[in-house]
Write a protein that holds these residues in place. Sequence first.
Motif, PDB file in Angstrom:
ATOM      1  N   ASP A   1      -2.432   0.715   8.625  1.00 60.99           N
ATOM      2  CA  ASP A   1      -1.316  -0.157   9.060  1.00 60.99           C
ATOM      3  C   ASP A   1      -0.332  -0.358   7.932  1.00 60.99           C
ATOM      4  O   ASP A   1       0.941  -0.360   8.104  1.00 60.99           O
ATOM      5  N   ASN A   2      -0.643  -0.909   6.821  1.00 56.80           N
ATOM      6  CA  ASN A   2       0.233  -0.899   5.725  1.00 56.80           C
ATOM      7  C   ASN A   2       0.870   0.325   4.883  1.00 56.80           C
ATOM      8  O   ASN A   2       1.628   0.210   4.198  1.00 56.80           O
ATOM      9  N   ALA A   3       0.243   1.432   5.473  1.00 53.71           N
ATOM     10  CA  ALA A   3       0.898   2.621   4.799  1.00 53.71           C
ATOM     11  C   ALA A   3       2.050   3.040   5.781  1.00 53.71           C
ATOM     12  O   ALA A   3       3.007   3.602   4.778  1.00 53.71           O
ATOM     13  N   VAL A   4       2.280   2.753   6.937  1.00 51.00           N
ATOM     14  CA  VAL A   4       3.277   2.939   7.705  1.00 51.00           C
ATOM     15  C   VAL A   4       4.144   2.110   8.396  1.00 51.00           C
ATOM     16  O   VAL A   4       5.178   1.908   9.064  1.00 51.00           O
ATOM     17  N   SER A   5       3.433   0.690   8.086  1.00 53.41           N
ATOM     18  CA  SER A   5       4.412  -0.623   8.732  1.00 53.41           C
ATOM     19  C   SER A   5       4.785  -1.487   7.488  1.00 53.41           C
ATOM     20  O   SER A   5       4.005  -2.075   6.826  1.00 53.41           O
TER      21      SER A   5
ATOM     22  N   GLY B   1       4.152   1.173   3.620  1.00 53.15           N
ATOM     23  CA  GLY B   1       5.024   0.917   4.929  1.00 53.15           C
ATOM     24  C   GLY B   1       6.262   1.998   5.160  1.00 53.15           C
ATOM     25  O   GLY B   1       7.042   1.970   6.083  1.00 53.15           O
ATOM     26  N   ARG B   2       6.398   2.877   4.142  1.00 55.99           N
ATOM     27  CA  ARG B   2       7.251   4.067   4.198  1.00 55.99           C
ATOM     28  C   ARG B   2       6.688   5.392   3.954  1.00 55.99           C
ATOM     29  O   ARG B   2       7.333   6.276   3.377  1.00 55.99           O
ATOM     30  N   ALA B   3       5.366   5.556   4.036  1.00 52.95           N
ATOM     31  CA  ALA B   3       4.943   6.701   3.660  1.00 52.95           C
ATOM     32  C   ALA B   3       5.113   7.943   4.477  1.00 52.95           C
ATOM     33  O   ALA B   3       5.422   7.809   5.563  1.00 52.95           O
ATOM     34  N   ASP B   4       5.583   9.038   3.873  1.00 49.85           N
ATOM     35  CA  ASP B   4       5.927  10.214   4.395  1.00 49.85           C
ATOM     36  C   ASP B   4       4.635  11.411   4.479  1.00 49.85           C
ATOM     37  O   ASP B   4       4.865  11.881   5.284  1.00 49.85           O
ATOM     38  N   ILE B   5       3.567  11.094   3.748  1.00 49.89           N
ATOM     39  CA  ILE B   5       2.448  11.705   3.745  1.00 49.89           C
ATOM     40  C   ILE B   5       1.282  10.781   3.581  1.00 49.89           C
ATOM     41  O   ILE B   5       1.227   9.977   2.871  1.00 49.89           O
ATOM     42  N   LEU B   6       0.388  11.280   4.482  1.00 51.29           N
ATOM     43  CA  LEU B   6      -1.033  10.638   4.700  1.00 51.29           C
ATOM     44  C   LEU B   6      -2.101  11.399   4.287  1.00 51.29           C
ATOM     45  O   LEU B   6      -2.466  12.303   4.920  1.00 51.29           O
ATOM     46  N   VAL B   7      -2.590  11.179   3.147  1.00 57.48           N
ATOM     47  CA  VAL B   7      -3.955  11.767   2.518  1.00 57.48           C
ATOM     48  C   VAL B   7      -5.114  11.063   3.117  1.00 57.48           C
ATOM     49  O   VAL B   7      -5.204  10.003   2.759  1.00 57.48           O
TER      50      VAL B   7
END
Length: 461
Positions: free
Chosen positions: A373-377, A392-398
């Motif tokens: 949630d807090n990686a993309v929001s 909140g702004r991640a382009d890449i999710l590892v």
Amino acid sequence: MQYHNKPYDKLKVGDSAELTRICTEDDFFVFASNSGNHNPLHLSTEDGDGDSVNEAIAPAMFVGALISAVLGNILPGAGTLYKSQSFEFGTRANAGDELAARVTVVEMRASREVVLDTSVIRPRDNAVIVSGSAVVIAPEKEMSFSEIEVPGLVVQRHRHFDALLDRSRPLPPIPTAVVAPEEPNSLGGALLAARETIIKPILIGDPDKIAVAARDLDLTLQDVEIVPVHGHLDAANKAVDLVADGRAEALMKGHLHTDDLLRAALRRDRGLRAGRRFTHVFVMDVPGQPHPLLVTDAAINIEPDLETKIDITQNAIDLAISIGIGAPKVGVLSAVETVNPAIRSSIDAALLSKMAERGQIRGGLVDGPLAMDNAVSLAAARTKGIVSEVAGRADILVVPNLDAGNMLAKQLTYIAHAEAAGVVLGARVPIILNSRADDDKARLASCAVAALHAARMSGKI
């Protein structure tokens, strides 16, 4: 916002109201879906009049409908019913234009009928887009209401993949060894990418099966090179030979097991090892998201250790740069956003973040651990009090492991209606890894991603 209507007995000649709205490309797709009017002149992805320009002209009745928003919300407001509406169109609006819809009372009639002058103008140049007259039945009772929250709409189009395709088409077609394209899906994807001038396919496999697949698709194999090889592992080895000989600059998986393709690529003699582990990246176009989302590793490394995650992260950063993300933001996922010694993924995430700070991972901003949630929001990140350029702004999710990555990618595909392009990195050339369930857009996008990455790594762009 509070709205107050004006019942019939409080209206008078000269009363006026206005609402403004900026037209968007998505507005026109929604209108096309709801109205059934698919005139390509109105759609930003199409050239509707053959002049090689995609116009995105506002549909006339979409513009006219803006008048109804003023009548229904403000003047007379809630409880208003149409009797008639005339339109005369002056000029045209386009996506991106701000439009102002205006109504003015010009006549009061019996039975609560009201006549209003109506128009929509473009304020930047005062151009009249539409003018006309409306006759409505005004409400009888005075009412107030808060702005009604209607369900949000997400337009299921894939603008990020469209942009990738546009960037890849001007490049010279990349010579691509297509391994065992012996059924319609895999062969069709390769030939489609060839027609789009993204790849130049070299088909490697059983020529009889390839010919049958082409007949099933009603496609010709004229001018397409076919290297006859029987057996999937032999076909994969032949494809790697073509790379080693300099004839191919990418591999593309056809109708064979991924293990067979990677076994050939990883062979010690004239294989494709390039110093890093092979890792897989999904480049995902999620409707409603402002940028592509890269998910890694969801297909190759089952339970990666820290050393493997370094390569996973670096490969994804390199790919993100190749597709136009200047300074990729990497969110290293865990179940929590704080380091917990009992959760190995949180420790790995913290170490990767620190390694990036010290220059051991280059080209992007890396932060973790972050929960999904807090990686993309941004809202979730702020609620948790996380101060970070990535949160909140991640382009890449590892992701922590293959299970998590595969589930995340498929949830985005089947629940959020994303399209996914799949590429294997870490080899001397990109390996296009399509799924049997991929549609044409996903297959094309995989080829485009591989072509852009190969071009950047070879210094062509």
